[in-house]
Design a protein around this motif. Structure first.
Motif, PDB file in Angstrom:
ATOM      1  N   GLU A 185     -66.074  67.621 -25.039  1.00 44.72           N
ATOM      2  CA  GLU A 185     -66.187  66.586 -26.080  1.00 44.72           C
ATOM      3  C   GLU A 185     -66.235  67.227 -27.469  1.00 44.72           C
ATOM      4  OE1 GLU A 185     -69.549  64.316 -24.793  1.00 44.72           O
ATOM      5  OE2 GLU A 185     -68.455  63.352 -23.177  1.00 44.72           O
ATOM      6  N   GLN A 186     -65.178  67.997 -27.764  1.00 46.10           N
ATOM      7  CA  GLN A 186     -65.060  68.685 -29.050  1.00 46.10           C
ATOM      8  C   GLN A 186     -63.813  68.206 -29.776  1.00 46.10           C
ATOM      9  OE1 GLN A 186     -64.971  72.756 -27.725  1.00 46.10           O
ATOM     10  NE2 GLN A 186     -67.199  72.964 -27.764  1.00 46.10           N
ATOM     11  N   ALA A 187     -63.950  67.952 -31.051  1.00 50.41           N
ATOM     12  CA  ALA A 187     -62.828  67.472 -31.850  1.00 50.41           C
ATOM     13  C   ALA A 187     -61.812  68.591 -32.083  1.00 50.41           C
ATOM     14  CB  ALA A 187     -63.335  66.933 -33.182  1.00 50.41           C
ATOM     15  N   LEU A 188     -60.556  68.172 -32.277  1.00 55.06           N
ATOM     16  CA  LEU A 188     -59.476  69.104 -32.570  1.00 55.06           C
ATOM     17  C   LEU A 188     -58.814  68.726 -33.885  1.00 55.06           C
ATOM     18  CD1 LEU A 188     -57.649  69.321 -29.108  1.00 55.06           C
ATOM     19  CD2 LEU A 188     -59.137  71.057 -30.125  1.00 55.06           C
ATOM     20  N   ALA A 189     -58.417  69.723 -34.645  1.00 55.10           N
ATOM     21  CA  ALA A 189     -57.577  69.505 -35.816  1.00 55.10           C
ATOM     22  C   ALA A 189     -56.142  69.788 -35.381  1.00 55.10           C
ATOM     23  CB  ALA A 189     -57.983  70.429 -36.959  1.00 55.10           C
ATOM     24  N   ILE A 190     -55.259  68.818 -35.550  1.00 50.95           N
ATOM     25  CA  ILE A 190     -53.886  68.991 -35.082  1.00 50.95           C
ATOM     26  C   ILE A 190     -52.884  68.763 -36.222  1.00 50.95           C
ATOM     27  CG2 ILE A 190     -54.512  68.236 -32.757  1.00 50.95           C
ATOM     28  CD1 ILE A 190     -53.005  65.588 -33.359  1.00 50.95           C
ATOM     29  N   ARG A 228     -54.405  65.869 -38.917  1.00 50.39           N
ATOM     30  CA  ARG A 228     -55.490  64.933 -38.646  1.00 50.39           C
ATOM     31  C   ARG A 228     -56.479  65.532 -37.660  1.00 50.39           C
ATOM     32  NH1 ARG A 228     -52.314  59.874 -36.617  1.00 50.39           N
ATOM     33  NH2 ARG A 228     -50.691  60.631 -38.001  1.00 50.39           N
ATOM     34  N   THR A 229     -57.660  64.938 -37.612  1.00 51.46           N
ATOM     35  CA  THR A 229     -58.684  65.337 -36.648  1.00 51.46           C
ATOM     36  C   THR A 229     -58.748  64.271 -35.569  1.00 51.46           C
ATOM     37  OG1 THR A 229     -59.992  66.513 -38.304  1.00 51.46           O
ATOM     38  CG2 THR A 229     -61.132  65.829 -36.309  1.00 51.46           C
ATOM     39  N   ILE A 230     -58.750  64.726 -34.316  1.00 56.74           N
ATOM     40  CA  ILE A 230     -58.789  63.789 -33.194  1.00 56.74           C
ATOM     41  C   ILE A 230     -59.944  64.130 -32.261  1.00 56.74           C
ATOM     42  CG2 ILE A 230     -56.305  63.400 -33.287  1.00 56.74           C
ATOM     43  CD1 ILE A 230     -56.088  65.148 -30.731  1.00 56.74           C
ATOM     44  N   CYS A 244     -58.361  58.808 -33.176  1.00 57.13           N
ATOM     45  CA  CYS A 244     -57.845  59.447 -34.374  1.00 57.13           C
ATOM     46  C   CYS A 244     -58.785  59.150 -35.546  1.00 57.13           C
ATOM     47  CB  CYS A 244     -56.439  58.940 -34.687  1.00 57.13           C
ATOM     48  SG  CYS A 244     -55.744  59.617 -36.215  1.00 57.13           S
ATOM     49  N   CYS A 245     -59.379  60.193 -36.096  1.00 51.35           N
ATOM     50  CA  CYS A 245     -60.319  60.006 -37.205  1.00 51.35           C
ATOM     51  C   CYS A 245     -59.595  59.560 -38.473  1.00 51.35           C
ATOM     52  CB  CYS A 245     -61.091  61.302 -37.461  1.00 51.35           C
ATOM     53  SG  CYS A 245     -62.130  61.805 -36.056  1.00 51.35           S
TER      54      CYS A 245
END
Length: 228
Positions: free
Chosen positions: A148-153, A165-167, A185-186
């Protein structure tokens, strides 16, 4: 129905139903009262089954003492060979290695007759090319889902426009020819489905969204059901 049969039916329900499973659902499935259901769960735990959860929250079967691999019948073995064979041809090297390892472990625990059935299964997968061709490290995405860690893509849409964006990745969806990442999607403050082959780069942000993954998935599925 005798109590031993009822306990086996309860175990089977916990194997196939998506956790966490409420006591009310289990009681309905096994045809007993809630009071009897709680007693049956205590009995399974005492017999060696690892069942997490409690009243008012739901239950999850972690370890099943009653189902060793050698109980697979011939058709179940065919399904295992076919399913794990498909995984080996997806194009995700890490997942392919895990599929080969899992198949070897199952084969090692089967009695001789069943092992021969696995080695000579009639259901086979042949793909001259990988099903999905990906530059993205899917291991990174899986780890982000699990933990449960966010990713920057960096993502390119169908027109080629690129956004950053950060998801919050929730699940991987394997469609016929496309592997997709279901995420919150943040940037859009909404659910989005991102094609994995259009994600040019992905890095961990260090942001945790625990324990929101399960609730976000439930919200997404509820929205899907409302649309059908």
């Amino acid at each position: 129905m005798g109590r031993p049969d009822r306990l086996l039916r309860l175990l089977q329900a916990m194997r196939v139903m998506a956790p966490p499973i409420t006591a009310a659902r289990l009681a309905e499935e096994t045809g007993v009262s809630l009071r009897s259901l709680y007693r049956d769960i205590d009995s399974l735990r005492a017999a060696g089954a690892r069942i997490e959860g409690e009243r008012g929250y739901g239950y999850r079967l972690i370890e099943d003492f009653a189902l060793p691999p050698q109980t697979f019948d011939r058709l179940e073995i065919e399904a295992l060979v076919l399913g794990l064979g498909e995984v080996q041809h997806m194009g995700d090297g890490e997942l392919a290695a895990a599929a080969r390892s899992a198949l070897a472990k199952v084969a090692a625990t089967l009695p001789d007759g069943r092992e021969q059935q696995m080695l000579h299964a009639v259901s086979q997968v042949y793909r001259p090319q990988a099903r999905y061709r990906l530059a993205l490290d899917m291991g990174l995405v899986r780890q982000a889902c699990w933990h449960e860690q966010a990713l920057a893509i960096r993502y390119a849409d169908a027109d080629g426009s690129v956004t950053e964006r950060t998801i919050r990745p929730l699940a991987l969806a394997y469609h016929q020819n496309v592997l997709a990442v279901l995420a919150w999607c943040c940037l859009r403050a909404d659910f989005r489905i991102f094609r994995a082959d259009r994600i040019a780069a992905a890095v961990r942000t260090g942001e945790s969204f625990r324990p929101q993954r399960a609730s976000l998935l439930r919200s997404y599925l509820k929205r899907l059901n409302a649309q059908t």
